[in-house]
Write a protein that holds these residues in place. Structure first.
Motif, PDB file in Angstrom:
ATOM      1  N   UNK A   1      18.804  20.695 -89.076  1.00  0.00           N
ATOM      2  CA  UNK A   1      17.398  20.966 -89.384  1.00  0.00           C
ATOM      3  C   UNK A   1      17.397  22.192 -90.279  1.00  0.00           C
ATOM      4  N   UNK A   2      16.868  22.036 -91.475  1.00  0.00           N
ATOM      5  CA  UNK A   2      16.845  23.129 -92.443  1.00  0.00           C
ATOM      6  C   UNK A   2      15.397  23.512 -92.698  1.00  0.00           C
ATOM      7  N   UNK A   3      15.093  24.773 -92.440  1.00  0.00           N
ATOM      8  CA  UNK A   3      13.775  25.308 -92.761  1.00  0.00           C
ATOM      9  C   UNK A   3      13.918  26.231 -93.960  1.00  0.00           C
TER      10      UNK A   3
ATOM     11  N   UNK B   1       7.958  31.753-101.213  1.00  0.00           N
ATOM     12  CA  UNK B   1       7.015  32.768-101.660  1.00  0.00           C
ATOM     13  C   UNK B   1       6.496  32.231-102.987  1.00  0.00           C
ATOM     14  N   UNK B   2       5.263  31.769-102.965  1.00  0.00           N
ATOM     15  CA  UNK B   2       4.754  31.003-104.105  1.00  0.00           C
ATOM     16  C   UNK B   2       5.504  29.690-104.161  1.00  0.00           C
ATOM     17  N   UNK B   3       6.075  29.358-105.297  1.00  0.00           N
ATOM     18  CA  UNK B   3       6.871  28.140-105.452  1.00  0.00           C
ATOM     19  C   UNK B   3       8.370  28.400-105.352  1.00  0.00           C
ATOM     20  N   UNK B   4       8.749  29.626-105.072  1.00  0.00           N
ATOM     21  CA  UNK B   4      10.157  30.014-105.075  1.00  0.00           C
ATOM     22  C   UNK B   4      10.738  29.991-103.664  1.00  0.00           C
ATOM     23  N   UNK B   5      11.804  29.192-103.482  1.00  0.00           N
ATOM     24  CA  UNK B   5      12.534  29.234-102.220  1.00  0.00           C
ATOM     25  C   UNK B   5      13.197  30.597-102.129  1.00  0.00           C
ATOM     26  N   UNK B   6      12.887  31.321-101.079  1.00  0.00           N
ATOM     27  CA  UNK B   6      13.368  32.692-100.951  1.00  0.00           C
ATOM     28  C   UNK B   6      14.267  32.897 -99.743  1.00  0.00           C
ATOM     29  N   UNK B   7      14.465  31.857 -98.952  1.00  0.00           N
ATOM     30  CA  UNK B   7      15.345  31.950 -97.803  1.00  0.00           C
ATOM     31  C   UNK B   7      15.394  30.630 -97.074  1.00  0.00           C
ATOM     32  N   UNK B   8      16.356  30.530 -96.152  1.00  0.00           N
ATOM     33  CA  UNK B   8      16.486  29.310 -95.357  1.00  0.00           C
ATOM     34  C   UNK B   8      17.199  29.627 -94.052  1.00  0.00           C
ATOM     35  N   UNK B   9      17.039  28.721 -93.131  1.00  0.00           N
ATOM     36  CA  UNK B   9      17.829  28.734 -91.906  1.00  0.00           C
ATOM     37  C   UNK B   9      18.231  27.297 -91.615  1.00  0.00           C
ATOM     38  N   UNK B  10      19.410  27.141 -91.040  1.00  0.00           N
ATOM     39  CA  UNK B  10      19.923  25.811 -90.724  1.00  0.00           C
ATOM     40  C   UNK B  10      20.324  25.770 -89.257  1.00  0.00           C
ATOM     41  N   UNK B  11      19.791  24.782 -88.557  1.00  0.00           N
ATOM     42  CA  UNK B  11      20.064  24.597 -87.137  1.00  0.00           C
ATOM     43  C   UNK B  11      20.878  23.320 -86.946  1.00  0.00           C
TER      44      UNK B  11
ATOM     45  N   UNK C   1      19.965  24.241 -79.830  1.00  0.00           N
ATOM     46  CA  UNK C   1      20.270  24.307 -81.255  1.00  0.00           C
ATOM     47  C   UNK C   1      21.135  25.519 -81.543  1.00  0.00           C
ATOM     48  N   UNK C   2      22.041  25.343 -82.484  1.00  0.00           N
ATOM     49  CA  UNK C   2      22.877  26.430 -82.961  1.00  0.00           C
ATOM     50  C   UNK C   2      22.285  26.902 -84.283  1.00  0.00           C
ATOM     51  N   UNK C   3      21.842  28.135 -84.299  1.00  0.00           N
ATOM     52  CA  UNK C   3      21.341  28.714 -85.532  1.00  0.00           C
ATOM     53  C   UNK C   3      22.573  29.169 -86.307  1.00  0.00           C
ATOM     54  N   UNK C   4      23.027  28.305 -87.199  1.00  0.00           N
ATOM     55  CA  UNK C   4      24.287  28.532 -87.890  1.00  0.00           C
ATOM     56  C   UNK C   4      24.124  29.382 -89.144  1.00  0.00           C
ATOM     57  N   UNK C   5      23.016  29.208 -89.844  1.00  0.00           N
ATOM     58  CA  UNK C   5      22.829  29.880 -91.125  1.00  0.00           C
ATOM     59  C   UNK C   5      21.432  30.483 -91.204  1.00  0.00           C
ATOM     60  N   UNK C   6      21.374  31.699 -91.683  1.00  0.00           N
ATOM     61  CA  UNK C   6      20.102  32.368 -91.962  1.00  0.00           C
ATOM     62  C   UNK C   6      20.343  33.233 -93.182  1.00  0.00           C
ATOM     63  N   UNK C   7      19.526  33.027 -94.212  1.00  0.00           N
ATOM     64  CA  UNK C   7      19.710  33.793 -95.445  1.00  0.00           C
ATOM     65  C   UNK C   7      18.366  34.014 -96.110  1.00  0.00           C
TER      66      UNK C   7
END
Length: 147
Positions: free
Chosen positions: A48-50, A54-64, A77-83
């Motif tokens: 699951x990727x969230x 910010x506006x139309x710009x992807x500024x971060x993500x997290x992957x579970x 869920x394992x919160x594997x990635x956050x950036x």
């Protein structure tokens, strides 16, 4: 700021964020491999990727990544990635992503979220402020294949 699940249309920006994330952790830059990896996760729906916009710009993500607790007989869920993009840090995007993942887990009746982080990661204060508890009673082991 808007948080939502990642879409295929997000792949160009998402690949850049994943590449920056990997480079942050010492991996060599390879945007195409990052794009293929994230494309597979979206197509196969095995994570699951969230994304935070910010506006139309992807500024971060997290992957579970989904997992299960055999003892509690519940998913987790394992919160594997956050950036978060370096130019957007300090604006609350990381906290918003974390709160969103917590709400997602509540909605799924999951046991919770697990994460692993470097001992010197300054985000530990944020994790603890949002209710994560440091598990000092266990050891983590990892086996690496030869491939």
């Amino acid at each position: 700021m808007t948080i939502r699940e990642a879409l295929r249309e997000d792949l160009p920006q998402l690949a850049e964020l994943m590449d920056a994330y990997r480079v942050f952790y010492g991996a060599p830059s390879d945007i195409e491999k990052a794009r293929v990896f994230m494309h597979e996760r979206i197509i196969k729906q095995d994570s699951v990727i969230f994304v935070v916009l910010v506006g139309d710009l992807l500024s971060g993500f997290t992957q579970l990544y989904p997992s299960f607790s055999s003892v509690s007989l519940r998913p987790l869920y394992i919160l594997n990635d956050l950036f978060v993009s370096p130019d957007k840090r300090g604006a609350g995007l990381g906290e918003a992503l974390l709160r969103h993942t917590q709400e997602f887990c509540r909605d799924k009746n999951a046991k919770g979220l697990a994460l692993e982080t470097a001992a010197d990661n300054p985000a530990q204060d944020l994790y603890e402020r949002l209710g994560w508890k440091k598990d000092v009673g266990v050891f983590h082991y990892f086996w690496t294949s030869q491939s």
